[in-house]
Write a protein that holds these residues in place. Structure first.
Motif, PDB file in Angstrom:
ATOM      1  N   GLY A 157       0.816  -1.207   0.000  1.00 19.95           N
ATOM      2  CA  GLY A 157       0.000   0.000   0.000  1.00 19.95           C
ATOM      3  C   GLY A 157       0.849   1.255   0.000  1.00 19.95           C
ATOM      4  N   VAL A 162      -1.036   0.288  -3.338  1.00 15.60           N
ATOM      5  CA  VAL A 162      -2.143  -0.683  -3.417  1.00 15.60           C
ATOM      6  C   VAL A 162      -2.400  -1.154  -4.854  1.00 15.60           C
ATOM      7  CG1 VAL A 162      -4.374  -1.244  -2.343  1.00 15.60           C
ATOM      8  CG2 VAL A 162      -3.177   0.792  -1.608  1.00 15.60           C
ATOM      9  N   GLN A 180      -6.661  10.944   4.279  1.00 16.89           N
ATOM     10  CA  GLN A 180      -5.312  10.711   4.802  1.00 16.89           C
ATOM     11  C   GLN A 180      -4.457  11.916   4.394  1.00 16.89           C
ATOM     12  OE1 GLN A 180      -3.616   6.857   3.823  1.00 16.89           O
ATOM     13  NE2 GLN A 180      -5.523   5.781   4.277  1.00 16.89           N
ATOM     14  N   GLU A 191      -0.225  10.923   0.972  1.00 17.10           N
ATOM     15  CA  GLU A 191      -0.747   9.578   0.666  1.00 17.10           C
ATOM     16  C   GLU A 191      -1.627   9.563  -0.580  1.00 17.10           C
ATOM     17  OE1 GLU A 191       0.362   7.070   2.053  1.00 17.10           O
ATOM     18  OE2 GLU A 191       0.855   7.496   4.158  1.00 17.10           O
ATOM     19  N   LYS A 208      -4.693   6.783  -6.652  1.00 17.79           N
ATOM     20  CA  LYS A 208      -5.099   6.276  -5.329  1.00 17.79           C
ATOM     21  C   LYS A 208      -5.549   7.440  -4.466  1.00 17.79           C
ATOM     22  CE  LYS A 208      -2.598   4.511  -1.213  1.00 17.79           C
ATOM     23  NZ  LYS A 208      -2.053   5.767  -0.645  1.00 17.79           N
ATOM     24  N   ASP A 235      -8.920   2.902   0.575  1.00 14.95           N
ATOM     25  CA  ASP A 235      -8.339   3.418  -0.664  1.00 14.95           C
ATOM     26  C   ASP A 235      -9.362   3.311  -1.781  1.00 14.95           C
ATOM     27  OD1 ASP A 235      -5.538   3.533   0.442  1.00 14.95           O
ATOM     28  OD2 ASP A 235      -5.876   1.371   0.565  1.00 14.95           O
ATOM     29  N   ASN A 294      -5.979  -5.191   2.101  1.00  9.71           N
ATOM     30  CA  ASN A 294      -5.557  -4.712   0.780  1.00  9.71           C
ATOM     31  C   ASN A 294      -4.815  -5.784  -0.020  1.00  9.71           C
ATOM     32  OD1 ASN A 294      -2.817  -4.520   1.438  1.00  9.71           O
ATOM     33  ND2 ASN A 294      -2.777  -2.281   1.492  1.00  9.71           N
TER      34      ASN A 294
END
Ligand code: GLC
Ligand code: MG
Length: 692
Positions: free
Chosen positions: A477, A502, A546, A550, A555, A590, A624
């Motif tokens: 991830g 991910v 997040q 990130e 994503k 995600d 994930n």
């Protein structure tokens, strides 16, 4: 390994005097700390810091000495370029060609050359590049403070800055590897110079001086500020930064002036060293004038201290004094590439208020010792300071967190990281040399699958080294930079390919870094509509974004609970948008393109390598990994897996290990490979061309 660092600017000596000139800044702490720690390693033969020799009595006699021995394996070498004057940045550029010639001549006269060069700042990278051309020594580049953000934040498209940015771009493109300190620097700033560079960036976190202040240090600090302050019993709001525009010290004075803060706190600013406000580079003079003018116009006399001189002991003393007073440290920079002072404050148990732009985001995220603020808003700065001063339980928690969490920010850890990066450059891993013989593919998740038990991680590394028939890749991830860092920290082997974020990005490892798989990006990106998805998510209760670092091209990441994840799935389906929602660890969510994910990446990688799906193995532990484990015909679930994944344990292509972490992966592999240990069949290596 013999290591040479090159740093040209400022006054560099074993006992540095920070702020002595505008260019005598934090990078000198970095170079000395890094090289000292490297010199203390048994596998390092010598650590040599190369800088420019100059004669300037006012700055100090030491800078004219060609050699300064700091310890048996650590020394400073000062190269004579022919110009004996101290030179500030612009003039330094004009001296570079002469310096480079002199350094190459010096190296040619030696019986032994260094194995690797570490260039600090883009100017040193240009020197290192010339040395590599002449003598073949590879080089690592550390930028320290990149121009690209400065251009944006200060909105100053001046020519000097444009030139500097171009020089930085060349340095990154040419370097064998780039080392950065923060995630922001490695994953946002550096890639802004060119998409391909991210593949060779390594995050190695610098260490910090863990020395506590002595009673004398504290006394020296008090003596330094006492003359300025009417009531020295108030909490101290402390800032330490060179007086340059981007450090934004004016906003801090403003913050103290506008509200109630001026009545119950004292502001202490250490703006470098000076003999006179009117002395120094024009920017410095301008910033100092503005600062003092602000104190004057806001009638802050008696509650703001801005001492002229200080030494390292007094700085330690000031942090400690500020902590004792129940105060805070403030870094209001418009952009802060790393933020060493934020770490220093932690050492002394001083909570921080720090800019939300740049490195402090990671540091405060990791250490949890303060609050982040938008630096352009004096009222936000004031609000955060007030909150820490008033909310004593919060203050105490931040103080304790800082002290405890900064403990492992050590130069020895930095040296281990640097050494690992350099070693891999000097002898590329088996995976990139012998990958042509791969016969099987193994894709492993990293966190809690390969990590979690150091001893079994090492056994796993040995296993991979012994099996050239297995092409090893990771599926995580994390971002590429963070995946690299954690793999290095756990002494795990370098994979042939990195499936990151991910399964929304794939990188193929080669000698000088990793290249993004553009075909995969194109394939998954076709119907990706991040704005629409973000808009849908923003309307769903229980979802919080997040941190911005990130968020990746393919994503979108949130914190969430299971119910929120279900609501989001429904909303996305109702809007008929092609996207997947992946929920893991009971709190991470995600959103990926419909065609992305670890399973999709596994399929893509196997196809690229020409490995049949029956020969693909995968291991994982969390939500994930679910699609990858469900689809893989030789899947391993480690014993410590979370419930969502354990639900797949009954399926007949899934092996549930009795052991946890890497030992569990090994157990599963042995089970699957049993009886199939025949000598590896050689496969044509052409299919691996793209990886080179
Ligand atoms: C990693 C990523 C995070 C993601 C999580 C679960 O921790 O950094 O953004 O949500 O993996 O996939
Ligand atoms: Mg995991």
């Amino acid at each position: 390994m013999d290591i040479m660092a090159i740093a040209l600017g400022g006054c560099l000596s074993g006992d540095p005097c920070f702020g002595l000139t505008e260019d005598t800044g934090g990078h000198i702490t970095y170079v000395l700390g890094a090289m000292r720690a490297l010199s203390e390693r048994a596998d390092v033969g010598s650590a040599e810091i190369v800088t420019r020799r100059f004669e300037n009595r006012q700055l100090g006699l030491v800078y004219a000495q060609p050699h300064e021995i700091l310890s048996a394996k650590l020394r400073i070498t000062r190269i004579d370029s022919g110009n004996p004057a101290y030179l500030a940045k612009e003039a330094l550029a004009r001296d570079r060609a002469a310096f480079t010639r002199a350094l190459i001549a010096d190296l040619r006269s030696r019986p032994r050359l260094p194995d690797i060069i570490h260039a600090h700042f883009a100017d040193a990278a240009q020197v290192a590049l010339a040395v590599r051309d002449a003598l073949g020594i590879p080089f690592i580049y550390t930028a320290h403070s990149l121009g690209i953000d400065k251009a944006r934040t200060l909105d100053r498209g001046d020519e000097g800055l444009a030139l500097r940015i171009e020089e930085e771009r060349q340095a990154m493109a040419a370097a064998d590897a780039v080392i950065g300190s923060s995630r922001d620097e490695c994953e946002r700033q550096v890639p802004a110079y060119g998409a391909d560079i991210e593949g060779k960036v390594h995050r190695v976190v610098p260490g910090i001086d863990q020395r506590q202040a002595s009673a004398q240090d504290i006394a020296a600090a008090s003596a330094l500020i006492a003359p300025f302050l009417r009531d020295s019993g108030k909490p101290l709001v402390l800032a330490i930064a060179r007086p340059v525009a981007k450090k934004n010290l004016g906003a801090l004075v403003e913050a103290v002036a506008i509200g109630a803060l001026r009545h119950h706190a004292n502001l202490v600013i250490l703006p470098g060293l000076r003999r006179s406000i009117e002395e120094g580079e024009p920017e410095q003079v301008q910033v100092m004038r503005a600062l003092i003018d602000a104190v004057d116009t806001h009638d802050l006399h008696g509650s703001v201290a801005y001492p002229r001189r200080h030494d390292a002991a007094a700085v330690r003393g000031l942090y400690a004094l500020a902590a004792r007073s129940g105060g805070v440290f403030v870094n209001p920079a418009l952009i802060e590439p790393f933020g060493l002072t934020i770490l220093e404050a932690a050492v002394h148990g001083l909570p921080v208020v720090a800019t939300c732009r740049g490195g402090p985001v990671d540091i405060v995220g990791d250490l949890d010792h303060g609050l982040l603020v938008d630096p352009v808003s004096p009222s936000a700065i004031a609000g955060a300071i007030e909150r820490l001063l008033q909310d004593r339980p919060l203050w105490r928690r931040c103080s304790a967190n800082g002290r405890n969490n900064v403990e492992n920010v050590r130069w020895s850890a930095y040296a281990a990281g640097f050494h690992a990066v350099a070693s891999r450059l000097l002898s590329p891993a088996r995976s990139t040399v012998a990958q042509g013989s791969a016969e099987r593919l193994l894709l492993c998740d990293i966190d809690n699958t390969l990590t979690g038990c150091a001893a079994s991680a090492r056994r796993f590394a040995q296993f991979i080294e012994s099996r050239p028939d297995i092409c090893f890749g990771v599926a995580t991830g994390r971002s590429l930079v963070e995946a690299r860092r954690i793999m290095r920290a756990w002494h795990l082997p370098e994979p042939v390919m990195w499936v990151t974020s991910v399964g929304s990005e794939i990188y193929w490892q080669h000698a000088m870094g990793g290249s993004r798989d553009a075909d995969y990006a194109e394939a998954i990106g076709i119907d990706w509509a991040p704005e629409k998805l973000r808009a849908i998510a923003s309307g769903i209760a229980g979802l919080t974004l997040q941190p911005s670092i990130e968020q990746r091209a393919f994503k979108l990441s949130y914190f969430a609970d299971r119910a929120a994840a279900d609501r989001l799935r429904t909303a996305i389906a109702d809007a008929a948008l092609p996207a997947r929602v992946i929920f893991s660890h009971g709190r991470l969510l995600d959103i990926l393109p419909a065609k992305a994910g670890k399973a999709a990446a596994m399929r893509h990688v196997a196809r690229t390598l020409g490995i049949a799906s029956g020969r693909v193995m995968a291991a994982g532990d969390s939500g994930n990994d679910l699609d990858m484990i469900a689809e893989c015909r030789n899947a391993v679930i480690v014993a410590n897996a979370e419930a969502d994944l354990l639900a797949l344990a009954g399926r007949d292509h899934v092996y549930l290990s009795r052991q946890a972490h890497a030992a569990g992966v090994l157990e599963g592999l042995r089970h699957m490979l049993r009886g199939s240990d025949e000598p590896p069949r050689r496969m044509p290596s052409a299919r691996l061309d793209r990886a080179a």
